[in-house]
Scaffold this active site. Structure first.
Site, PDB file in Angstrom:
ATOM      1  N   CYS A  41       0.818  -1.252   0.345  1.00  7.94           N
ATOM      2  CA  CYS A  41       0.001   0.254   0.404  1.00  7.94           C
ATOM      3  C   CYS A  41       1.347   1.609   0.203  1.00  7.94           C
ATOM      4  O   CYS A  41       0.626   2.261  -0.676  1.00  7.94           O
ATOM      5  CB  CYS A  41      -1.018  -0.344   1.283  1.00  7.94           C
ATOM      6  SG  CYS A  41      -1.407   1.637   1.407  1.00  7.94           S
ATOM      7  N   CYS A  46      -1.105   2.066  -3.039  1.00 10.73           N
ATOM      8  CA  CYS A  46      -2.312   2.848  -3.130  1.00 10.73           C
ATOM      9  C   CYS A  46      -1.958   3.633  -2.860  1.00 10.73           C
ATOM     10  O   CYS A  46      -2.364   5.601  -3.560  1.00 10.73           O
ATOM     11  CB  CYS A  46      -3.319   2.886  -1.372  1.00 10.73           C
ATOM     12  SG  CYS A  46      -3.597   0.946  -1.198  1.00 10.73           S
ATOM     13  N   LYS A  49       0.388   5.401  -6.609  1.00 10.34           N
ATOM     14  CA  LYS A  49      -0.767   4.856  -7.143  1.00 10.34           C
ATOM     15  C   LYS A  49      -1.413   6.313  -6.961  1.00 10.34           C
ATOM     16  O   LYS A  49      -1.869   7.669  -8.841  1.00 10.34           O
ATOM     17  CB  LYS A  49      -1.824   3.363  -7.409  1.00 10.34           C
ATOM     18  CG  LYS A  49      -3.229   3.796  -8.055  1.00 10.34           C
ATOM     19  CD  LYS A  49      -3.902   4.319  -7.831  1.00 10.34           C
ATOM     20  CE  LYS A  49      -4.409   4.058  -6.028  1.00 10.34           C
ATOM     21  NZ  LYS A  49      -5.192   2.875  -6.405  1.00 10.34           N
ATOM     22  N   TYR A 179      -8.988  -3.184 -11.285  1.00 16.77           N
ATOM     23  CA  TYR A 179      -8.411  -2.250 -10.165  1.00 16.77           C
ATOM     24  C   TYR A 179      -6.987  -1.667 -11.151  1.00 16.77           C
ATOM     25  O   TYR A 179      -6.792  -0.620 -11.442  1.00 16.77           O
ATOM     26  CB  TYR A 179      -7.909  -2.480  -8.548  1.00 16.77           C
ATOM     27  CG  TYR A 179      -9.561  -2.370  -7.743  1.00 16.77           C
ATOM     28  CD1 TYR A 179      -9.938  -1.382  -6.554  1.00 16.77           C
ATOM     29  CD2 TYR A 179     -10.428  -3.933  -7.611  1.00 16.77           C
ATOM     30  CE1 TYR A 179     -10.709  -1.580  -6.488  1.00 16.77           C
ATOM     31  CE2 TYR A 179     -11.630  -4.079  -6.947  1.00 16.77           C
ATOM     32  CZ  TYR A 179     -11.533  -2.866  -6.047  1.00 16.77           C
ATOM     33  OH  TYR A 179     -12.331  -2.972  -5.083  1.00 16.77           O
ATOM     34  N   GLU A 183      -7.173   2.159 -13.859  1.00 18.36           N
ATOM     35  CA  GLU A 183      -6.413   2.446 -12.878  1.00 18.36           C
ATOM     36  C   GLU A 183      -5.362   3.391 -13.362  1.00 18.36           C
ATOM     37  O   GLU A 183      -5.141   4.719 -14.080  1.00 18.36           O
ATOM     38  CB  GLU A 183      -5.968   3.085 -11.136  1.00 18.36           C
ATOM     39  CG  GLU A 183      -6.619   2.702 -10.170  1.00 18.36           C
ATOM     40  CD  GLU A 183      -6.839   2.111  -8.988  1.00 18.36           C
ATOM     41  OE1 GLU A 183      -7.672   2.595  -7.981  1.00 18.36           O
ATOM     42  OE2 GLU A 183      -5.367   1.863  -8.606  1.00 18.36           O
ATOM     43  N   HIS A 438     -25.598  22.104  -0.948  1.00 20.03           N
ATOM     44  CA  HIS A 438     -25.807  22.725  -2.506  1.00 20.03           C
ATOM     45  C   HIS A 438     -24.866  23.952  -2.369  1.00 20.03           C
ATOM     46  O   HIS A 438     -24.307  24.518  -1.390  1.00 20.03           O
ATOM     47  CB  HIS A 438     -27.536  23.509  -2.694  1.00 20.03           C
ATOM     48  CG  HIS A 438     -27.538  23.488  -3.910  1.00 20.03           C
ATOM     49  ND1 HIS A 438     -27.903  22.904  -5.059  1.00 20.03           N
ATOM     50  CD2 HIS A 438     -27.914  25.333  -4.375  1.00 20.03           C
ATOM     51  CE1 HIS A 438     -28.520  23.640  -6.065  1.00 20.03           C
ATOM     52  NE2 HIS A 438     -28.281  24.649  -5.240  1.00 20.03           N
ATOM     53  N   GLU A 443     -25.386  15.957  -3.427  1.00 23.03           N
ATOM     54  CA  GLU A 443     -26.609  15.961  -2.625  1.00 23.03           C
ATOM     55  C   GLU A 443     -27.520  15.118  -3.776  1.00 23.03           C
ATOM     56  O   GLU A 443     -28.706  15.303  -3.565  1.00 23.03           O
ATOM     57  CB  GLU A 443     -26.843  17.453  -2.652  1.00 23.03           C
ATOM     58  CG  GLU A 443     -26.840  17.560  -4.182  1.00 23.03           C
ATOM     59  CD  GLU A 443     -27.323  20.025  -4.753  1.00 23.03           C
ATOM     60  OE1 GLU A 443     -28.174  20.358  -4.187  1.00 23.03           O
ATOM     61  OE2 GLU A 443     -26.863  20.269  -5.469  1.00 23.03           O
TER      62      GLU A 443
HETATM   63  P1  NDP Z   1      -8.494  -7.447  -9.969  1.00 22.06           P
HETATM   64  O1  NDP Z   1      -8.485  -9.193  -9.500  1.00 22.06           O
HETATM   65  O2  NDP Z   1      -8.868  -6.497  -9.816  1.00 22.06           O
HETATM   66  O3  NDP Z   1      -8.300  -7.828 -11.930  1.00 22.06           O
HETATM   67  C1  NDP Z   1      -7.580  -8.846 -12.057  1.00 22.06           C
HETATM   68  C2  NDP Z   1      -8.102  -8.949 -13.879  1.00 22.06           C
HETATM   69  O4  NDP Z   1      -7.170  -9.082 -14.638  1.00 22.06           O
HETATM   70  C3  NDP Z   1      -9.388  -9.060 -14.097  1.00 22.06           C
HETATM   71  O5  NDP Z   1      -9.726  -7.837 -15.095  1.00 22.06           O
HETATM   72  C4  NDP Z   1      -9.162 -10.691 -14.925  1.00 22.06           C
HETATM   73  O6  NDP Z   1     -10.604 -10.949 -15.831  1.00 22.06           O
HETATM   74  C5  NDP Z   1      -7.504 -10.550 -15.652  1.00 22.06           C
HETATM   75  N1  NDP Z   1      -7.455 -11.089 -15.880  1.00 22.06           N
HETATM   76  C6  NDP Z   1      -6.734 -12.449 -14.740  1.00 22.06           C
HETATM   77  N2  NDP Z   1      -5.973 -13.330 -15.948  1.00 22.06           N
HETATM   78  C7  NDP Z   1      -6.290 -13.294 -16.871  1.00 22.06           C
HETATM   79  C8  NDP Z   1      -5.336 -13.949 -18.176  1.00 22.06           C
HETATM   80  N3  NDP Z   1      -4.591 -15.401 -17.614  1.00 22.06           N
HETATM   81  N4  NDP Z   1      -5.199 -13.046 -19.046  1.00 22.06           N
HETATM   82  C9  NDP Z   1      -6.117 -11.805 -19.679  1.00 22.06           C
HETATM   83  N5  NDP Z   1      -6.232 -11.076 -18.259  1.00 22.06           N
HETATM   84  C10 NDP Z   1      -6.194 -11.886 -16.929  1.00 22.06           C
HETATM   85  O7  NDP Z   1      -6.306  -7.831  -9.359  1.00 22.06           O
HETATM   86  P2  NDP Z   1      -5.586  -6.387  -9.827  1.00 22.06           P
HETATM   87  O8  NDP Z   1      -4.137  -7.003 -10.630  1.00 22.06           O
HETATM   88  O9  NDP Z   1      -6.265  -5.327 -10.923  1.00 22.06           O
HETATM   89  O10 NDP Z   1      -5.731  -5.834  -8.738  1.00 22.06           O
HETATM   90  C11 NDP Z   1      -5.371  -6.982  -7.508  1.00 22.06           C
HETATM   91  C12 NDP Z   1      -6.286  -6.360  -6.181  1.00 22.06           C
HETATM   92  O11 NDP Z   1      -5.759  -5.625  -5.658  1.00 22.06           O
HETATM   93  C13 NDP Z   1      -7.548  -5.724  -6.294  1.00 22.06           C
HETATM   94  O12 NDP Z   1      -8.594  -7.568  -6.577  1.00 22.06           O
HETATM   95  C14 NDP Z   1      -8.049  -4.858  -5.373  1.00 22.06           C
HETATM   96  O13 NDP Z   1      -8.737  -6.071  -4.589  1.00 22.06           O
HETATM   97  C15 NDP Z   1      -6.272  -4.660  -5.388  1.00 22.06           C
HETATM   98  N6  NDP Z   1      -6.625  -2.989  -5.685  1.00 22.06           N
HETATM   99  C16 NDP Z   1      -7.225  -2.043  -5.332  1.00 22.06           C
HETATM  100  C17 NDP Z   1      -7.360  -0.645  -5.479  1.00 22.06           C
HETATM  101  C18 NDP Z   1      -8.088   0.071  -4.573  1.00 22.06           C
HETATM  102  O14 NDP Z   1      -8.883  -0.415  -3.340  1.00 22.06           O
HETATM  103  N7  NDP Z   1      -8.082   1.104  -4.979  1.00 22.06           N
HETATM  104  C19 NDP Z   1      -6.343  -0.366  -6.407  1.00 22.06           C
HETATM  105  C20 NDP Z   1      -5.625  -1.163  -6.778  1.00 22.06           C
HETATM  106  C21 NDP Z   1      -5.503  -3.205  -6.392  1.00 22.06           C
HETATM  107  P3  NDP Z   1     -11.293 -11.382 -15.283  1.00 22.06           P
HETATM  108  O15 NDP Z   1     -12.319 -10.461 -14.223  1.00 22.06           O
HETATM  109  O16 NDP Z   1     -12.281 -12.123 -16.508  1.00 22.06           O
HETATM  110  O17 NDP Z   1     -11.024 -12.847 -14.160  1.00 22.06           O
END
Ligand code: NDP
Length: 449
Positions: A41, A46, A49, A179, A183, A438, A443
């Site tokens: 983080c 976080c 980022k 996510y 982002e 407002h 709101e």
């Molecule tokens: P996520 O699980 O959010 O997303 C992973 C993405 O990768 C999905 O779209 C998934 O597709 C895709 N994917 C998985 N495997 C493959 C593959 N083999 N080929 C192509 N695409 C694939 O993971 P992130 O890496 O984005 O983030 C990890 C975690 O970190 C998040 O789940 C979140 O909890 C945390 N995070 C939180 C943030 C916040 O609070 N703002 C910011 C950044 C991270 P599909 O949907 O089809 O499975």
């Protein structure tokens, strides 16, 4: 007699909170970390980022300013300055974390920890190895970017490296639709990099409210991100200074940098867990009970390493709950209902409770959907073609609000307050009875008819 009452492996959000709270309750606590105190983080998640999101938003803010009468020379980004200022800030935070632990008499050991048996941890640093013993041990080692196994994947970077690129590429392709992918696509696009986002499914951000997901995609495309759904990469080839991506739709794509954001995997390898017989899921996440205890009686785990929602505030709450349970005679567990979350995409998303699709499944015809789509006041003079969307989902039988979603400026800030109301079981009538602030976007939440 052990060296410590409590020994924590991993100084990220969960480990730091748990060790500090345990020390507050009087435990003798040790904490080891082989990288930097603060964990994902603070060091490569976080915090940096969000700083980069702020940095990237300036490009549109400069344009918006013209509508308010400002004119300026075309602003230019100094990427190295941004990286260096970011580094200063995370170093400052790292220092604060360390100081806070020191103040609570948590002993921080810069070393890699590995379990030798249920009460012994081997600590290894550049000077060699030694062992310490502890009554209770917490695994808070977090998670690490995971990559699919395709030819040429070694050419891809993850968000870890994206923070410290020596220079910005002219073009980048981000793979994933979660996510991190949305982002970072927003960050790079805002910083002036030609950005593509490839997502294998029908719509980015699986699991979130569908209307919000497609709204984000529309807005990203308007901002210039080349978002391609139903598209994945089958091979990455290096071609001089660029990379050629073979795509599932049969096309090829040339780019200067490929970043994968395809999920994160629990850090449970090579820390002695298998040898000790600690039970894990097939994906490596440690299996724990509601009090974060593994199948080995004195070994606990919290945060990303146990899976669930990989969010900092969750790891922190789990770490605190564990400390209260084990060292303050107060069995505590985290309530995972109504967890609000924000995605710092551009525009950002704030969300709490059920998506419309999940609410429809649960409440059927009783579900009432309230929505408001509008242009932020700021964008009127700015002439920015961006609209916000707010949705509220209400169980018609009880009038309780079961989901709230917002995409638009300040969503993250606004949804926190809404989450408190929903957690308290607020009804739509109570929202309606609340006087509006407002003029604001917030709101809209009390004005939806
Ligand atoms: P996520 O699980 O959010 O997303 C992973 C993405 O990768 C999905 O779209 C998934 O597709 C895709 N994917 C998985 N495997 C493959 C593959 N083999 N080929 C192509 N695409 C694939 O993971 P992130 O890496 O984005 O983030 C990890 C975690 O970190 C998040 O789940 C979140 O909890 C945390 N995070 C939180 C943030 C916040 O609070 N703002 C910011 C950044 C991270 P599909 O949907 O089809 O499975």
């Amino acid at each position: 007699m052990y060296d410590y009452d409590f020994f924590v492996i991993g100084a990220g959000s969960g480990g730091v909170r748990s060790s500090r709270m345990a020390a507050t309750y009087g435990a003798k606590v040790g904490l080891c970390e082989d990288y930097r105190v603060g964990g994902t983080c603070v060091i490569r998640g976080c915090v940096p980022k969000k700083l980069y999101v702020y940095a990237s938003e300036y490009s549109s803010a400069f344009k918006d300013a013209e509508g308010f009468g400002w004119s300026a020379e075309r602003p230019k980004l100094d990427w190295q300055k941004l990286v260096s200022n970011k580094e200063d800030e995370i170093t400052r935070l790292e220092g604060l974390y360390g100081k806070n632990l020191d103040n609570h008499d948590v002993e921080i050991i810069k070393a890699r920890g590995k379990l030798l048996d249920a009460h012994t941890v081997e600590l290894t640093d550049e000077n060699g190895s030694r062992t310490v013993t502890a009554d209770k041990i917490l695994i808070a080692t977090g998670a690490w970017p995971s990559f699919p196994d395709i030819p040429g994947i070694e050419h891809a970077i993850s968000s870890n490296e994206a923070f410290d690129l020596p220079e910005l590429p002219k073009r980048i392709t981000v793979v994933g639709g979660g996510y991190i992918a949305v982002e970072f696509a927003g960050i790079f696009n805002g910083l002036g990099v030609e950005t593509s986002l490839l997502y294998r499914g029908e719509e980015i951000l699986r699991g979130f409210d569908l209307e919000v997901r497609s709204k984000l995609r529309d807005e990203m495309v308007k901002k210039g991100v080349d978002v391609r759904i139903n598209t994945n990469v089958t091979e990455i080839k290096k071609d001089g200074d660029q990379y050629i991506l073979k795509l599932t739709d049969g096309n090829e794509m040339a780019t200067d940098l490929v970043m994968y954001a395809t999920g994160r995997q629990a850090n449970t390898k090579n820390i002695g867990l298998e040898e000790l017989g600690v039970k894990m899921k097939p994906n490596g996440e440690i299996i724990v009970d509601e009090y974060y205890r593994s199948n080995v009686d004195n070994i606990f785990a919290v945060g990303d390493v146990i899976g669930g929602m990989q969010l900092t505030p969750i790891a922190i709450k789990e770490g605190a709950a564990l400390a209260a349970t084990q060292f303050n005679d107060t069995p505590t567990t985290v309530n995972y209902d109504h967890i609000p979350t924000a995605i710092f995409s551009q525009p950002p998303i704030g969300t709490v409770g059920l998506s419309e699709e999940d609410a429809r499944e649960k409440y059927g015809d009783d579900l009432k959907v309230f929505r408001s789509e509008y242009k932020s006041m700021k964008f009127t003079l700015a002439g920015r073609d961006e609209r916000s969307l707010i949705k509220m989902l209400v169980d018609g039988k009880t009038d309780k609000v079961v989901g709230a979603h917002m995409i638009g400026p300040d969503s993250a800030e606004i949804i926190q307050g809404i989450a408190v109301a929903i957690k308290c079981g607020a009804t739509k009538a109570q929202f309606d009875d609340t006087v509006a602030v407002h003029p604001s976007s917030a709101e809209e939440f009390v004005l939806m008819k």
